[in-house]
Motif scaffolding. Structure first.
Motif, PDB file in Angstrom:
ATOM      1  N   ALA A   4     -49.116  53.576  35.879  1.00 44.30           N
ATOM      2  CA  ALA A   4     -49.677  52.235  36.071  1.00 44.30           C
ATOM      3  C   ALA A   4     -49.114  51.576  37.334  1.00 44.30           C
ATOM      4  O   ALA A   4     -49.833  50.877  38.060  1.00 44.30           O
ATOM      5  N   TYR A   5     -47.846  51.816  37.593  1.00 39.26           N
ATOM      6  CA  TYR A   5     -47.173  51.254  38.769  1.00 39.26           C
ATOM      7  C   TYR A   5     -47.793  51.786  40.058  1.00 39.26           C
ATOM      8  O   TYR A   5     -48.178  51.018  40.954  1.00 39.26           O
ATOM      9  N   VAL A   6     -47.922  53.096  40.161  1.00 37.28           N
ATOM     10  CA  VAL A   6     -48.486  53.703  41.360  1.00 37.28           C
ATOM     11  C   VAL A   6     -49.968  53.358  41.490  1.00 37.28           C
ATOM     12  O   VAL A   6     -50.471  53.125  42.594  1.00 37.28           O
ATOM     13  N   GLN A   7     -50.679  53.304  40.368  1.00 33.32           N
ATOM     14  CA  GLN A   7     -52.096  52.936  40.390  1.00 33.32           C
ATOM     15  C   GLN A   7     -52.272  51.513  40.909  1.00 33.32           C
ATOM     16  O   GLN A   7     -53.178  51.235  41.713  1.00 33.32           O
ATOM     17  N   LEU A  62     -40.135  57.801  43.469  1.00 35.21           N
ATOM     18  CA  LEU A  62     -39.872  56.483  42.901  1.00 35.21           C
ATOM     19  C   LEU A  62     -38.384  56.196  42.746  1.00 35.21           C
ATOM     20  O   LEU A  62     -37.996  55.055  42.489  1.00 35.21           O
ATOM     21  N   LYS A  63     -37.550  57.223  42.915  1.00 34.33           N
ATOM     22  CA  LYS A  63     -36.104  57.002  42.877  1.00 34.33           C
ATOM     23  C   LYS A  63     -35.568  56.573  44.237  1.00 34.33           C
ATOM     24  O   LYS A  63     -34.470  56.025  44.329  1.00 34.33           O
ATOM     25  N   VAL A  64     -36.327  56.850  45.285  1.00 35.04           N
ATOM     26  CA  VAL A  64     -35.898  56.517  46.641  1.00 35.04           C
ATOM     27  C   VAL A  64     -36.624  55.278  47.161  1.00 35.04           C
ATOM     28  O   VAL A  64     -36.034  54.449  47.856  1.00 35.04           O
ATOM     29  N   ALA A  65     -37.899  55.158  46.824  1.00 35.73           N
ATOM     30  CA  ALA A  65     -38.674  53.965  47.182  1.00 35.73           C
ATOM     31  C   ALA A  65     -38.358  52.898  46.136  1.00 35.73           C
ATOM     32  O   ALA A  65     -38.811  52.980  44.988  1.00 35.73           O
ATOM     33  N   LYS A  66     -37.566  51.908  46.519  1.00 36.07           N
ATOM     34  CA  LYS A  66     -36.946  51.008  45.550  1.00 36.07           C
ATOM     35  C   LYS A  66     -37.841  49.888  45.034  1.00 36.07           C
ATOM     36  O   LYS A  66     -37.496  49.220  44.061  1.00 36.07           O
ATOM     37  N   ASN A  67     -38.959  49.626  45.681  1.00 38.01           N
ATOM     38  CA  ASN A  67     -39.824  48.537  45.242  1.00 38.01           C
ATOM     39  C   ASN A  67     -41.278  48.847  45.607  1.00 38.01           C
ATOM     40  O   ASN A  67     -41.571  49.862  46.233  1.00 38.01           O
ATOM     41  N   ILE A 119     -39.229  50.101  56.992  1.00 37.80           N
ATOM     42  CA  ILE A 119     -38.006  50.519  57.681  1.00 37.80           C
ATOM     43  C   ILE A 119     -36.892  50.762  56.668  1.00 37.80           C
ATOM     44  O   ILE A 119     -36.125  51.730  56.776  1.00 37.80           O
ATOM     45  N   SER A 120     -36.808  49.901  55.660  1.00 38.10           N
ATOM     46  CA  SER A 120     -35.813  50.098  54.602  1.00 38.10           C
ATOM     47  C   SER A 120     -36.061  51.408  53.872  1.00 38.10           C
ATOM     48  O   SER A 120     -35.120  52.119  53.495  1.00 38.10           O
ATOM     49  N   LEU A 121     -37.332  51.750  53.687  1.00 38.17           N
ATOM     50  CA  LEU A 121     -37.670  53.000  53.019  1.00 38.17           C
ATOM     51  C   LEU A 121     -37.098  54.195  53.765  1.00 38.17           C
ATOM     52  O   LEU A 121     -36.466  55.072  53.163  1.00 38.17           O
ATOM     53  N   PRO A 139     -49.365  41.080  45.816  1.00 39.79           N
ATOM     54  CA  PRO A 139     -49.228  42.140  44.813  1.00 39.79           C
ATOM     55  C   PRO A 139     -47.997  41.922  43.927  1.00 39.79           C
ATOM     56  O   PRO A 139     -46.944  41.500  44.405  1.00 39.79           O
ATOM     57  N   ALA A 140     -48.157  42.227  42.659  1.00 44.47           N
ATOM     58  CA  ALA A 140     -47.040  42.099  41.713  1.00 44.47           C
ATOM     59  C   ALA A 140     -46.986  43.362  40.865  1.00 44.47           C
ATOM     60  O   ALA A 140     -47.083  43.318  39.634  1.00 44.47           O
ATOM     61  N   CYS A 141     -46.852  44.493  41.538  1.00 46.41           N
ATOM     62  CA  CYS A 141     -46.790  45.792  40.849  1.00 46.41           C
ATOM     63  C   CYS A 141     -45.340  46.067  40.475  1.00 46.41           C
ATOM     64  O   CYS A 141     -44.474  46.111  41.360  1.00 46.41           O
TER      65      CYS A 141
END
Length: 230
Positions: free
Chosen positions: A26-29, A75-80, A173-175, A226-228
């Protein structure tokens, strides 16, 4: 290319383990839907299929035919949500820029027999060039790198796409800093290994940031917020 993308994606879904996490899916969608909504209408592809694969790989990809695959290791590296949007936006940009088409000549495309992509993928003699044209290795889960110019173009277009959707482009850039940190003392994440060096990418993203921030502020003013959440 759309036929090849659809056939390849179906094959990947058969061979890779699809995540059972409804929250991750659901998050990625949610993130993908907002990015896809900003794709120019003239592109033609309005509905994109999104699948999260249960794998520690730090990777993602998009294919012609409106297909998006994300490995939950990312999803463990991309924090938000903004950092995930930076990756997915980048991969969508490869499709929008038709980078898969640039991998092969017209002659090679003709030889593949695009009208029978499903058959081509089932034949050993054609499967490898067909998959390579899409940036996929014959080994499931292995992604092939694009060229340096293609990566830079996808960075720029992806940055604009995420900004238009209301995601903060500065998080891109943070990513890549997170990616660099994840590779410290070990093999780099798959996504990082197929892309330009951290320093080069950061420099180019910074150069494109003023325009992206202007698009971001415009999107926020239009109510795109967006509020995912995972």
């Amino acid at each position: 290319m759309q036929q090849l993308g659809e056939a390849s994606f179906n094959q990947i879904k058969e061979q890779e383990k699809i995540s059972s996490s409804r929250a991750d899916t659901a998050y990625v969608q949610c993130i993908s839907d907002r990015l896809v909504a900003e794709i120019p209408a003239g592109f033609g592809q309005r509905q994109w299929e999104v699948v999260v694969f249960d794998s520690p790989q730090i990777n993602a990809f998009a294919l012609p035919g409106g297909k998006i695959g994300v490995y939950n290791g990312l999803l463990k590296v991309a924090k938000n949500q903004d950092q995930v949007a930076a990756v997915v936006g980048h991969e969508i940009a490869h499709v929008l820029a038709r980078h898969s088409n640039e991998r092969v000549s017209r002659t090679q495309l003709s030889n593949l027999g695009l009208s029978a992509a499903d058959m081509a993928l089932g034949q050993s003699g054609l499967r490898q060039p067909a998959m390579a044209a899409l940036g996929l290795g014959v080994q499931v889960g292995y992604l092939l790198p694009y060229g340096r110019e293609q990566e830079s173009e996808a960075d720029r277009l992806g940055l604009e796409l995420m900004a238009r959707a209301g995601f903060n482009p500065e998080e891109s850039i943070s990513l890549w800093r997170n990616m660099s940190a994840a590779s410290s003392g070990q093999q780099p994440p798959e996504l990082l290994s197929t892309h330009p060096s951290h320093g080069t990418r950061t420099q180019e993203l910074n150069a494109a940031m003023p325009n992206a921030l202007a698009l971001y502020q415009q999107a926020r003013a239009q109510g795109k917020s967006p509020a995912c959440r995972r």
